[in-house]
Motif scaffolding. Sequence first.
Motif, PDB file in Angstrom:
ATOM      1  N   GLY A  35       0.822  -1.196   0.000  1.00  0.00           N
ATOM      2  CA  GLY A  35       0.000   0.000   0.000  1.00  0.00           C
ATOM      3  C   GLY A  35       0.857   1.247   0.000  1.00  0.00           C
ATOM      4  N   VAL A  36       0.187   2.389   0.106  1.00  0.00           N
ATOM      5  CA  VAL A  36       0.853   3.692   0.126  1.00  0.00           C
ATOM      6  C   VAL A  36       0.512   4.374   1.446  1.00  0.00           C
ATOM      7  CG1 VAL A  36       1.021   5.949  -0.991  1.00  0.00           C
ATOM      8  CG2 VAL A  36       0.709   3.896  -2.378  1.00  0.00           C
ATOM      9  N   THR A  52      -3.043  -1.277  -1.774  1.00  0.00           N
ATOM     10  CA  THR A  52      -2.939  -1.359  -3.222  1.00  0.00           C
ATOM     11  C   THR A  52      -3.918  -2.404  -3.716  1.00  0.00           C
ATOM     12  OG1 THR A  52      -0.603  -0.831  -3.069  1.00  0.00           O
ATOM     13  CG2 THR A  52      -1.348  -1.802  -5.126  1.00  0.00           C
ATOM     14  N   GLN A  53      -4.665  -2.072  -4.758  1.00  0.00           N
ATOM     15  CA  GLN A  53      -5.594  -3.018  -5.354  1.00  0.00           C
ATOM     16  C   GLN A  53      -4.808  -4.073  -6.125  1.00  0.00           C
ATOM     17  OE1 GLN A  53      -9.030  -3.102  -5.341  1.00  0.00           O
ATOM     18  NE2 GLN A  53      -9.154  -1.384  -3.939  1.00  0.00           N
ATOM     19  N   GLY A  54      -5.219  -5.321  -6.036  1.00  0.00           N
ATOM     20  CA  GLY A  54      -4.568  -6.392  -6.788  1.00  0.00           C
ATOM     21  C   GLY A  54      -5.288  -6.647  -8.094  1.00  0.00           C
ATOM     22  N   GLY A  55      -4.563  -7.143  -9.109  1.00  0.00           N
ATOM     23  CA  GLY A  55      -5.168  -7.485 -10.384  1.00  0.00           C
ATOM     24  C   GLY A  55      -5.461  -6.271 -11.230  1.00  0.00           C
ATOM     25  N   THR A  56      -6.246  -6.478 -12.295  1.00  0.00           N
ATOM     26  CA  THR A  56      -6.539  -5.387 -13.210  1.00  0.00           C
ATOM     27  C   THR A  56      -7.958  -4.867 -13.066  1.00  0.00           C
ATOM     28  OG1 THR A  56      -7.140  -6.983 -14.907  1.00  0.00           O
ATOM     29  CG2 THR A  56      -4.866  -6.154 -14.919  1.00  0.00           C
ATOM     30  N   VAL A  57      -8.856  -5.641 -12.488  1.00  0.00           N
ATOM     31  CA  VAL A  57     -10.233  -5.194 -12.328  1.00  0.00           C
ATOM     32  C   VAL A  57     -10.286  -4.155 -11.217  1.00  0.00           C
ATOM     33  CG1 VAL A  57     -12.581  -5.889 -11.739  1.00  0.00           C
ATOM     34  CG2 VAL A  57     -11.131  -7.394 -13.089  1.00  0.00           C
ATOM     35  N   ALA A  62      -9.091   3.488  -5.927  1.00  0.00           N
ATOM     36  CA  ALA A  62      -8.348   3.283  -4.684  1.00  0.00           C
ATOM     37  C   ALA A  62      -9.317   3.093  -3.525  1.00  0.00           C
ATOM     38  CB  ALA A  62      -7.456   4.482  -4.425  1.00  0.00           C
ATOM     39  N   GLY A  63      -8.961   2.202  -2.607  1.00  0.00           N
ATOM     40  CA  GLY A  63      -9.764   1.991  -1.416  1.00  0.00           C
ATOM     41  C   GLY A  63      -9.449   3.063  -0.382  1.00  0.00           C
TER      42      GLY A  63
END
Length: 104
Positions: A35-36, A52-57, A62-63
């Motif tokens: 994450g950041v 950090t979101q995983g994958g491409t979907v 951003a959460g």
Amino acid sequence: MRLAKIVLAGAAALTISSSAALISSAALAQQPLTGVVTEVDRINRMVAIQPTQGGTVGANTAGAAEEFKVPAGLSLDTVHAGDKVTYSVSETGGTRTITKLQQQ
């Protein structure tokens, strides 16, 4: 007597397979997250990290940032807002605590 042995052997096998499933799910919970850092509160020993979101979907969305308690053993001197980090978290009594924090 033979039926009792078969039933006991089946129960033992079921217990062993359930224990293995619990161990593997606990191992998954300890995998490092990325994450950041969005905020560092050195006085209260808290850090906010946007996972950090995983994958491409949905990779562009951003959460929300999550806040974590940082134990005294981990240094916050080198961590700043905007840093990309790898981290691990544990939860006790509703308090989420960073167990490992490392810059990428």
